[in-house]
Write a protein that holds these residues in place. Structure first.
Motif, PDB file in Angstrom:
ATOM      1  N   GLY A 108      -0.672   4.147  -0.353  1.00  0.00           N
ATOM      2  CA  GLY A 108      -1.643   5.202  -0.057  1.00  0.00           C
ATOM      3  C   GLY A 108      -0.975   6.204   0.862  1.00  0.00           C
ATOM      4  O   GLY A 108       0.070   5.915   1.457  1.00  0.00           O
ATOM      5  N   CYS A 127      -0.233   5.106   4.621  1.00  0.00           N
ATOM      6  CA  CYS A 127       0.811   4.076   4.699  1.00  0.00           C
ATOM      7  C   CYS A 127       2.161   4.651   4.304  1.00  0.00           C
ATOM      8  O   CYS A 127       3.181   4.350   4.920  1.00  0.00           O
ATOM      9  CB  CYS A 127       0.463   2.895   3.794  1.00  0.00           C
ATOM     10  N   CYS A 179       0.844  -1.185   0.000  1.00  0.00           N
ATOM     11  CA  CYS A 179       0.000   0.000   0.000  1.00  0.00           C
ATOM     12  C   CYS A 179       0.886   1.244   0.000  1.00  0.00           C
ATOM     13  O   CYS A 179       1.648   1.465   0.931  1.00  0.00           O
ATOM     14  CB  CYS A 179      -0.925   0.023   1.210  1.00  0.00           C
ATOM     15  N   CYS A 195      -4.507   3.441  -1.336  1.00  0.00           N
ATOM     16  CA  CYS A 195      -5.126   3.031  -0.068  1.00  0.00           C
ATOM     17  C   CYS A 195      -5.942   1.744  -0.156  1.00  0.00           C
ATOM     18  O   CYS A 195      -6.894   1.631  -0.914  1.00  0.00           O
ATOM     19  CB  CYS A 195      -5.998   4.167   0.463  1.00  0.00           C
ATOM     20  N   LEU A 196      -5.556   0.764   0.668  1.00  0.00           N
ATOM     21  CA  LEU A 196      -6.268  -0.506   0.717  1.00  0.00           C
ATOM     22  C   LEU A 196      -7.477  -0.424   1.649  1.00  0.00           C
ATOM     23  O   LEU A 196      -8.144  -1.412   1.887  1.00  0.00           O
ATOM     24  CB  LEU A 196      -5.322  -1.623   1.194  1.00  0.00           C
ATOM     25  N   GLY A 197      -7.695   0.746   2.227  1.00  0.00           N
ATOM     26  CA  GLY A 197      -8.862   0.953   3.073  1.00  0.00           C
ATOM     27  C   GLY A 197      -8.652   0.596   4.535  1.00  0.00           C
ATOM     28  O   GLY A 197      -9.502   0.852   5.375  1.00  0.00           O
ATOM     29  N   MET A 198      -7.501   0.023   4.846  1.00  0.00           N
ATOM     30  CA  MET A 198      -7.270  -0.430   6.221  1.00  0.00           C
ATOM     31  C   MET A 198      -7.037   0.711   7.205  1.00  0.00           C
ATOM     32  O   MET A 198      -7.392   0.625   8.370  1.00  0.00           O
ATOM     33  CB  MET A 198      -6.050  -1.352   6.268  1.00  0.00           C
ATOM     34  N   CYS A 199      -6.409   1.772   6.725  1.00  0.00           N
ATOM     35  CA  CYS A 199      -6.018   2.853   7.630  1.00  0.00           C
ATOM     36  C   CYS A 199      -7.236   3.583   8.179  1.00  0.00           C
ATOM     37  O   CYS A 199      -7.158   4.270   9.186  1.00  0.00           O
ATOM     38  CB  CYS A 199      -5.091   3.825   6.914  1.00  0.00           C
TER      39      CYS A 199
HETATM   40  S1  FES Z   1      -3.177   4.232   2.998  1.00  0.00           S
HETATM   41 FE1  FES Z   1      -2.669   2.163   3.208  1.00  0.00          FE
HETATM   42  S2  FES Z   1      -4.513   1.346   3.954  1.00  0.00           S
HETATM   43 FE2  FES Z   1      -5.023   3.422   3.635  1.00  0.00          FE
END
Ligand code: FES
Lengths: 486, 88
Positions: free
Chosen positions: B14, B17, B12, B47-51
């Motif tokens: 994003g 991350c 990620c 972004c994988l949505g985890m954050c």
């Molecule tokens: S930036 Fe990596 S999960 Fe949101």
């Protein structure tokens, strides 16, 4: 510097939490709770001897992040009180670095040391190599007399077993001008009268014991006020994230800035002014001139090598010109320089047009705290197109090159670079000043950080990748046009 | 298909991350043993949505997804260790 080691990540986490606290509306209380939120009861203790020490250190990190001086801390004042002061102060503190006392390991003093690897050989080259008679043999092993040793390292070089080592104190070793030393208790202290604010100590300390006094809260307050706030982004930004500079600019707008300007705009003015200055000096018969845009180098001339002053271009920095433009274009605005550099914060404090400085790490923390995903931001359109050379200011060689191109081939330009300051280079430059001549070229670009601004102490990206990003963006720009009346 | 049968590594990059340490993960390909090259398929993601899972989700960043498993607080070492398990 390494941009992702634990000490750096800790600093970023503290910053994200404080920004979130500010935005929550319950700033003082949340700031107060920070060390306990980061190390709650029974939590794992990742780095230090116990949870209490970790919390004490986090408290001091937060003091710096709130803009306070750890040197003046009395251990009793609550973080909430520091937060309150940050909300009320009219101006940020006037020095930029602070030592996180509790985090400082108090490293053993720097010296040359014979390790157990010493075989007590018959040749004993170390004893003959030492010009100061500091090495003797005791119990069949070499021993160094600390009183006589001058740390010349000759013995280290000749030992066939590599048994002699230099014990370093990382911050002292990194400082180009000997401005960080130990105080009576063996902890680091910064001599402000020598400090260039280059940030080398901060970047090198493995305990994260040197920190910047952040102006983040001041900036957030400005954003919250009804004044126009202008973010002036340094050329190094082009390689700091996986997305384009235009998306980063939109991210800043999302975060609450009203306008984003490229500092490359000012760099174009710097390049042209410097080319003119250079031509005049060469005509006058000067043998060399140095660039003037590196803030740490400017401090070095002021504090350490004043003899160089006559050879430094009078030209102001890109940050200065950009801020001046901003204040003209948007009367009453608040200007915030956004860059990779620690020394720029110090320069900003003394510049009438610059209100605040935010580094790239703090910018990153702002995005995290506000959940701004840059990949989803639009492409911001800058009002002014900047030149290829101005965009390259962040790379070693870029500034000298810009002067060359801006000179338009009318003068003999022989660029050379001081790529990173260290004690040896500082001494060498002293000799140029004394002789009035530099054997390496006639325009000397000086960058305190090796590699240029992309290697600044407060960057987000690895310097090689960052340099590629800057170069790629620069290549999209047009060449700088030499001034006709030059 | 060229990538069939390979272990899929999605890093990620994003914003969250990236700021919280993923910049180092960009070098994964150069830091892992070269003979893994044709066994592992590395790609970068936004972004994988985890954050965003909770108010403190950012603390678990950076995230790397190896096949179907999500790894939080990812470091080059952690990812290489996981890959070792999968490769031998
Ligand atoms: S930036 Fe990596 S999960 Fe949101």
């Amino acid at each position: 510097m390494q941009t992702e080691v634990n000490t750096v990540l800790l600093r970023r986490e503290v910053m994200v939490r404080l920004i979130k606290a500010f935005l929550s509306g319950d700033f003082e209380k949340q700031a107060d709770a920070l060390p306990f939120d980061m190390r709650p009861k029974h939590a794992e203790v990742p780095f230090r001897c116990c949870i209490h020490k970790e919390r004490a250190i986090l408290r001091e990190r937060a003091i710096a992040a709130l803009g306070g001086s750890v040197e003046q801390d009395d251990d009793k004042t609550h973080l909430g009180e520091y937060a309150r002061r940050a909300l009320e102060r009219e101006k940020p503190d006037n020095t930029v670095l602070t030592v996180i006392d509790t985090a400082c390991q108090g490293c053993v003093p720097s010296r040359i040391y014979v390790t157990d690897l010493c075989q007590g050989c018959v040749a004993r080259p170390c004893t003959t190599a030492c010009a100061f008679g500091a090495i003797s043999i005791k119990n069949g092993r070499s021993v160094i007399d600390g009183e006589k040793c001058k740390s010349c390292t000759k013995c280290m070089q000749v030992c066939p077993y590599s048994a002699i080592v230099k014990i370093k104190v990382p911050c002292e070793d990194a400082c180009p001008v000997g401005a960080i030393t130990k105080n009576g208790s063996g902890h680091a202290q910064i001599d402000v009268s020598r400090c260039l604010s280059c940030g080398a100590c901060m970047a090198s300390c493995p305990f994260g014991a040197v920190a910047e006094k952040s102006q983040m809260i001041d900036i957030l307050r400005a954003i919250k006020s009804d004044k126009k706030v202008v973010a002036m982004i340094a050329p190094a930004i082009a390689g700091q994230t996986p997305v384009s500079i235009n998306k980063v600019a939109s991210g800043l707008i999302k975060a609450g800035f009203d306008i984003v300007m490229e500092v490359a705009e000012g760099a174009d003015i710097t390049a042209k002014t410097e080319a003119k200055d250079f031509a005049e000096r060469m005509e006058k018969g000067d043998k060399f001139m140095t660039t003037s845009c590196c803030a740490a180098y400017r401090e070095m001339v002021k504090k350490i090598v004043p003899e160089l002053k006559p050879y430094v271009s009078e030209t102001a920095t890109p940050m200065h010109y950009t801020a001046e433009l901003a204040k003209k274009r948007y009367p009453d605005c608040v200007t915030v320089f956004v860059g990779p550099c620690v020394a720029k914060r110090s320069e900003g404090l003394g510049d009438e047009f610059v209100d605040y400085v935010m580094n790239f790490e703090e910018m990153g923390a702002l995005f995290v705290a506000m959940s701004i995903e840059l990949a989803q931001c639009e492409d911001y359109v800058f009002d002014v197109e900047t030149s290829k050379q101005a965009r390259n200011f962040a790379l070693t060689g870029g500034v000298a090159e810009s002067v060359k191109v801006a000179s338009g081939g009318k003068v003999d330009v022989r660029p050379t670079c001081v790529n990173g300051l260290n004690p040896k280079v500082v001494r060498e430059m002293m000799t140029w000043a004394k002789k009035g001549e530099c054997p390496l070229g006639n325009i000397v670009e000086v960058m305190a950080c090796e590699g240029g601004c992309v290697a600044g102490a407060a960057c987000l990206n690895n310097k090689k990748i960052a340099a590629r990003g800057v170069a790629a963006y620069a290549d999209k720009g047009e060449d700088i046009k030499p001034d006709e009346n030059n | 298909m060229e990538n069939e049968g390979k272990i899929r590594v999605r890093i990620c990059l994003g914003t969250t991350c990236f700021v919280m340490g993923a910049s180092k993960l960009q070098e994964l390909e150069h830091l892992m043993p070269p003979e893994w090259k044709d066994k592992v398929d590395i790609s970068a993601d936004t972004c994988l949505g985890m954050c965003q899972n909770s108010n403190s989700g950012f603390m678990k960043a950076p995230f790397v997804k190896i096949n179907d498993e999500m790894i939080g607080g990812a470091t080059v070492e952690k990812v290489i260790d996981k890959l070792k398990e999968l490769i031998v």
